[in-house]
Design a protein around this motif. Sequence first.
Motif, PDB file in Angstrom:
ATOM      1  N   LEU A   1       0.857  -1.189   0.000  1.00  0.00           N
ATOM      2  CA  LEU A   1       0.000   0.000   0.000  1.00  0.00           C
ATOM      3  C   LEU A   1       0.893   1.240   0.000  1.00  0.00           C
ATOM      4  CD1 LEU A   1      -3.117   0.482   0.177  1.00  0.00           C
ATOM      5  CD2 LEU A   1      -2.822   0.790   2.635  1.00  0.00           C
ATOM      6  N   ARG A   2       0.376   2.278  -0.629  1.00  0.00           N
ATOM      7  CA  ARG A   2       1.073   3.575  -0.624  1.00  0.00           C
ATOM      8  C   ARG A   2       0.098   4.602  -0.062  1.00  0.00           C
ATOM      9  NH1 ARG A   2       5.232   3.275  -4.713  1.00  0.00           N
ATOM     10  NH2 ARG A   2       5.067   1.289  -5.824  1.00  0.00           N
ATOM     11  N   ILE A   3       0.500   5.252   1.015  1.00  0.00           N
ATOM     12  CA  ILE A   3      -0.343   6.286   1.619  1.00  0.00           C
ATOM     13  C   ILE A   3       0.323   7.629   1.350  1.00  0.00           C
ATOM     14  CG2 ILE A   3      -1.349   7.142   3.763  1.00  0.00           C
ATOM     15  CD1 ILE A   3      -1.318   4.281   4.798  1.00  0.00           C
ATOM     16  N   PRO A   4      -0.342   8.503   0.631  1.00  0.00           N
ATOM     17  CA  PRO A   4       0.317   9.746   0.213  1.00  0.00           C
ATOM     18  C   PRO A   4       0.491  10.736   1.362  1.00  0.00           C
ATOM     19  CG  PRO A   4      -1.982   9.775  -0.421  1.00  0.00           C
ATOM     20  CD  PRO A   4      -1.732   8.407   0.158  1.00  0.00           C
ATOM     21  N   TYR A   5       1.372  11.659   1.122  1.00  0.00           N
ATOM     22  CA  TYR A   5       1.528  12.792   2.040  1.00  0.00           C
ATOM     23  C   TYR A   5       0.338  13.702   1.798  1.00  0.00           C
ATOM     24  CZ  TYR A   5       3.914  16.338   4.785  1.00  0.00           C
ATOM     25  OH  TYR A   5       4.250  17.249   5.754  1.00  0.00           O
ATOM     26  N   ASP A   6      -0.704  13.525   2.603  1.00  0.00           N
ATOM     27  CA  ASP A   6      -2.007  14.126   2.337  1.00  0.00           C
ATOM     28  C   ASP A   6      -2.388  15.046   3.489  1.00  0.00           C
ATOM     29  OD1 ASP A   6      -4.789  13.394   0.594  1.00  0.00           O
ATOM     30  OD2 ASP A   6      -5.099  14.071   2.663  1.00  0.00           O
ATOM     31  N   ARG A   7      -2.735  16.270   3.185  1.00  0.00           N
ATOM     32  CA  ARG A   7      -3.049  17.239   4.229  1.00  0.00           C
ATOM     33  C   ARG A   7      -4.249  16.802   5.071  1.00  0.00           C
ATOM     34  NH1 ARG A   7      -2.150  22.699   5.226  1.00  0.00           N
ATOM     35  NH2 ARG A   7      -3.788  23.670   6.477  1.00  0.00           N
ATOM     36  N   ARG A   8      -5.250  16.199   4.408  1.00  0.00           N
ATOM     37  CA  ARG A   8      -6.448  15.801   5.145  1.00  0.00           C
ATOM     38  C   ARG A   8      -6.133  14.675   6.129  1.00  0.00           C
ATOM     39  NH1 ARG A   8     -12.141  13.535   2.701  1.00  0.00           N
ATOM     40  NH2 ARG A   8     -13.372  13.811   4.624  1.00  0.00           N
ATOM     41  N   ILE A   9      -5.319  13.711   5.682  1.00  0.00           N
ATOM     42  CA  ILE A   9      -4.915  12.630   6.593  1.00  0.00           C
ATOM     43  C   ILE A   9      -4.144  13.204   7.779  1.00  0.00           C
ATOM     44  CG2 ILE A   9      -3.436  10.599   6.814  1.00  0.00           C
ATOM     45  CD1 ILE A   9      -4.199   9.817   3.980  1.00  0.00           C
ATOM     46  N   ALA A  10      -3.260  14.152   7.508  1.00  0.00           N
ATOM     47  CA  ALA A  10      -2.460  14.764   8.575  1.00  0.00           C
ATOM     48  C   ALA A  10      -3.343  15.509   9.568  1.00  0.00           C
ATOM     49  CB  ALA A  10      -1.417  15.691   7.973  1.00  0.00           C
ATOM     50  N   GLU A  11      -4.352  16.215   9.051  1.00  0.00           N
ATOM     51  CA  GLU A  11      -5.245  16.956   9.947  1.00  0.00           C
ATOM     52  C   GLU A  11      -6.046  16.005  10.831  1.00  0.00           C
ATOM     53  OE1 GLU A  11      -6.070  20.945   7.194  1.00  0.00           O
ATOM     54  OE2 GLU A  11      -7.579  19.345   7.307  1.00  0.00           O
ATOM     55  N   LEU A  12      -6.524  14.909  10.244  1.00  0.00           N
ATOM     56  CA  LEU A  12      -7.273  13.933  11.042  1.00  0.00           C
ATOM     57  C   LEU A  12      -6.380  13.310  12.108  1.00  0.00           C
ATOM     58  CD1 LEU A  12      -9.290  12.232   8.149  1.00  0.00           C
ATOM     59  CD2 LEU A  12     -10.233  13.635  10.000  1.00  0.00           C
ATOM     60  N   TYR A  13      -5.129  13.017  11.716  1.00  0.00           N
ATOM     61  CA  TYR A  13      -4.174  12.455  12.684  1.00  0.00           C
ATOM     62  C   TYR A  13      -3.965  13.422  13.847  1.00  0.00           C
ATOM     63  CZ  TYR A  13       0.247  10.922  14.689  1.00  0.00           C
ATOM     64  OH  TYR A  13       1.220  10.527  15.558  1.00  0.00           O
ATOM     65  N   SER A  14      -3.807  14.694  13.529  1.00  0.00           N
ATOM     66  CA  SER A  14      -3.546  15.682  14.580  1.00  0.00           C
ATOM     67  C   SER A  14      -4.729  15.815  15.533  1.00  0.00           C
ATOM     68  CB  SER A  14      -3.227  17.043  13.949  1.00  0.00           C
ATOM     69  OG  SER A  14      -4.377  17.581  13.318  1.00  0.00           O
ATOM     70  N   ARG A  15      -5.920  15.434  15.071  1.00  0.00           N
ATOM     71  CA  ARG A  15      -7.121  15.487  15.918  1.00  0.00           C
ATOM     72  C   ARG A  15      -7.415  14.135  16.567  1.00  0.00           C
ATOM     73  NH1 ARG A  15     -10.981  17.396  11.407  1.00  0.00           N
ATOM     74  NH2 ARG A  15     -12.613  16.897  12.949  1.00  0.00           N
ATOM     75  N   GLY A  16      -6.523  13.151  16.327  1.00  0.00           N
ATOM     76  CA  GLY A  16      -6.703  11.831  16.921  1.00  0.00           C
ATOM     77  C   GLY A  16      -7.820  11.036  16.296  1.00  0.00           C
ATOM     78  N   ILE A  17      -8.110  11.286  15.007  1.00  0.00           N
ATOM     79  CA  ILE A  17      -9.204  10.595  14.321  1.00  0.00           C
ATOM     80  C   ILE A  17      -8.620   9.637  13.282  1.00  0.00           C
ATOM     81  CG2 ILE A  17     -11.238  10.865  12.839  1.00  0.00           C
ATOM     82  CD1 ILE A  17     -11.573  13.665  14.024  1.00  0.00           C
ATOM     83  N   PRO A  18      -8.892   8.328  13.387  1.00  0.00           N
ATOM     84  CA  PRO A  18      -8.438   7.399  12.337  1.00  0.00           C
ATOM     85  C   PRO A  18      -9.017   7.823  10.985  1.00  0.00           C
ATOM     86  CG  PRO A  18      -9.212   6.208  14.275  1.00  0.00           C
ATOM     87  CD  PRO A  18      -9.599   7.639  14.483  1.00  0.00           C
ATOM     88  N   PHE A  19      -8.159   7.891   9.976  1.00  0.00           N
ATOM     89  CA  PHE A  19      -8.638   8.508   8.729  1.00  0.00           C
ATOM     90  C   PHE A  19      -9.655   7.654   7.987  1.00  0.00           C
ATOM     91  CE2 PHE A  19      -6.023   6.055   5.803  1.00  0.00           C
ATOM     92  CZ  PHE A  19      -4.827   5.814   6.477  1.00  0.00           C
ATOM     93  N   VAL A  20      -9.752   6.340   8.274  1.00  0.00           N
ATOM     94  CA  VAL A  20     -10.781   5.540   7.594  1.00  0.00           C
ATOM     95  C   VAL A  20     -12.186   5.948   8.039  1.00  0.00           C
ATOM     96  CG1 VAL A  20      -9.286   3.541   7.217  1.00  0.00           C
ATOM     97  CG2 VAL A  20     -10.668   3.678   9.317  1.00  0.00           C
ATOM     98  N   GLU A  21     -12.282   6.610   9.199  1.00  0.00           N
ATOM     99  CA  GLU A  21     -13.609   7.015   9.661  1.00  0.00           C
ATOM    100  C   GLU A  21     -14.142   8.215   8.881  1.00  0.00           C
ATOM    101  OE1 GLU A  21     -13.499   7.583  13.878  1.00  0.00           O
ATOM    102  OE2 GLU A  21     -13.446   5.427  14.291  1.00  0.00           O
ATOM    103  N   GLU A  22     -13.246   9.054   8.391  1.00  0.00           N
ATOM    104  CA  GLU A  22     -13.669  10.226   7.620  1.00  0.00           C
ATOM    105  C   GLU A  22     -13.419  10.037   6.119  1.00  0.00           C
ATOM    106  OE1 GLU A  22     -15.051  12.993   8.898  1.00  0.00           O
ATOM    107  OE2 GLU A  22     -14.945  12.295  10.978  1.00  0.00           O
ATOM    108  N   MET A  23     -12.613   9.072   5.768  1.00  0.00           N
ATOM    109  CA  MET A  23     -12.290   8.801   4.355  1.00  0.00           C
ATOM    110  C   MET A  23     -12.549   7.310   4.095  1.00  0.00           C
ATOM    111  SD  MET A  23      -8.702  10.955   4.460  1.00  0.00           S
ATOM    112  CE  MET A  23      -8.354  10.968   2.695  1.00  0.00           C
ATOM    113  N   PRO A  24     -13.821   6.906   4.023  1.00  0.00           N
ATOM    114  CA  PRO A  24     -14.166   5.476   3.972  1.00  0.00           C
ATOM    115  C   PRO A  24     -13.614   4.753   2.750  1.00  0.00           C
ATOM    116  CG  PRO A  24     -16.088   6.863   3.532  1.00  0.00           C
ATOM    117  CD  PRO A  24     -15.011   7.770   4.008  1.00  0.00           C
ATOM    118  N   GLU A  25     -13.217   5.487   1.723  1.00  0.00           N
ATOM    119  CA  GLU A  25     -12.628   4.822   0.549  1.00  0.00           C
ATOM    120  C   GLU A  25     -11.356   4.060   0.924  1.00  0.00           C
ATOM    121  OE1 GLU A  25     -12.891   8.014   1.034  1.00  0.00           O
ATOM    122  OE2 GLU A  25     -11.093   9.144   0.443  1.00  0.00           O
ATOM    123  N   TRP A  26     -10.718   4.457   2.043  1.00  0.00           N
ATOM    124  CA  TRP A  26      -9.498   3.764   2.468  1.00  0.00           C
ATOM    125  C   TRP A  26      -9.800   2.418   3.125  1.00  0.00           C
ATOM    126  CZ3 TRP A  26      -4.540   4.405   1.326  1.00  0.00           C
ATOM    127  CH2 TRP A  26      -4.160   5.607   0.722  1.00  0.00           C
TER     128      TRP A  26
END
Length: 276
Positions: free
Chosen positions: A235-260
């Motif tokens: 798998l390749r996970i890009p350097y993505d601003r949205r993923i970084a913002e979710l991480y900084s808020r302690g939110i697993p990104f699959v919860e806000e980006m279900p395509e993952w």
Amino acid sequence: MKIAVASGKGGTGKTTIAVNLALSMQEIQLFDCDVEEPNANLFLQYPLEKLEDAIILIPEINEDACTHCNACAEFCKFNALASLPEKILFFPSLCHGCGGCKLVCPEDAIVEKRRSIGIVESAASNTMDFYQGTLSIGESMASPLIRQLKTHAKDEDVILDAPPGTACPLISTLENVDYCVLVAEPTPFGLHDLRLTTEVTKELKIPTGVIINRESGGYKEIEIFCQSQDIPILLRIPYDRRIAELYSRGIPFVEEMPEWKKKFQEMHDQIREVVC
């Protein structure tokens, strides 16, 4: 199927991957084996319940029976025992609780007593059973706690969030796993750590794949290395601003980006084909 998620150093996104993979699956167990600094529940926010104390058995010398033959001290490769002419010294913080000193004592002068080194906690959701171990402050023996934590693994899908590095805690986590996912950053430091961890999984004969995290497209040496070692890039996970913002808020990104979720499920299926 037991999958360990590991990396050569901290900060690569290993826990993020383990949590997002677990949240993408159904009926799975997730173990946070980074017992010196468990942080998977920072993303999950599950209410944890204490299951048990983590216990190791340490020796207690019966000085009346001890003849100071030095057999126990010579056996202990961790230097937890030292023999003086009229006394055996014991250093609890160095003891791994292997019980070997008791076995080699010719006078049966050693008994074992229980010592707590941390706790095991758990929580459950509709889709996941979560376990974590926490090593007590000042304790250095992570491996016994990791092994006790893993006794709660059932014969079903299991994900183990491994501690960083390539030392004993990682080896304890990788014991009896079916597959290891190595998380690597596309940087020279990331390549260096990936080389170290692949040496460990090769030595342990564990099938291995790589996730490239924070990929930006400019550094190809990780891919070149994986090709040279015949290690698949899962798998390749890009350097993505949205993923970084979710991480900084302690939110697993699959919860806000279900395509993952689908991508993690496909990766899990790919691993199952290798293991099974």
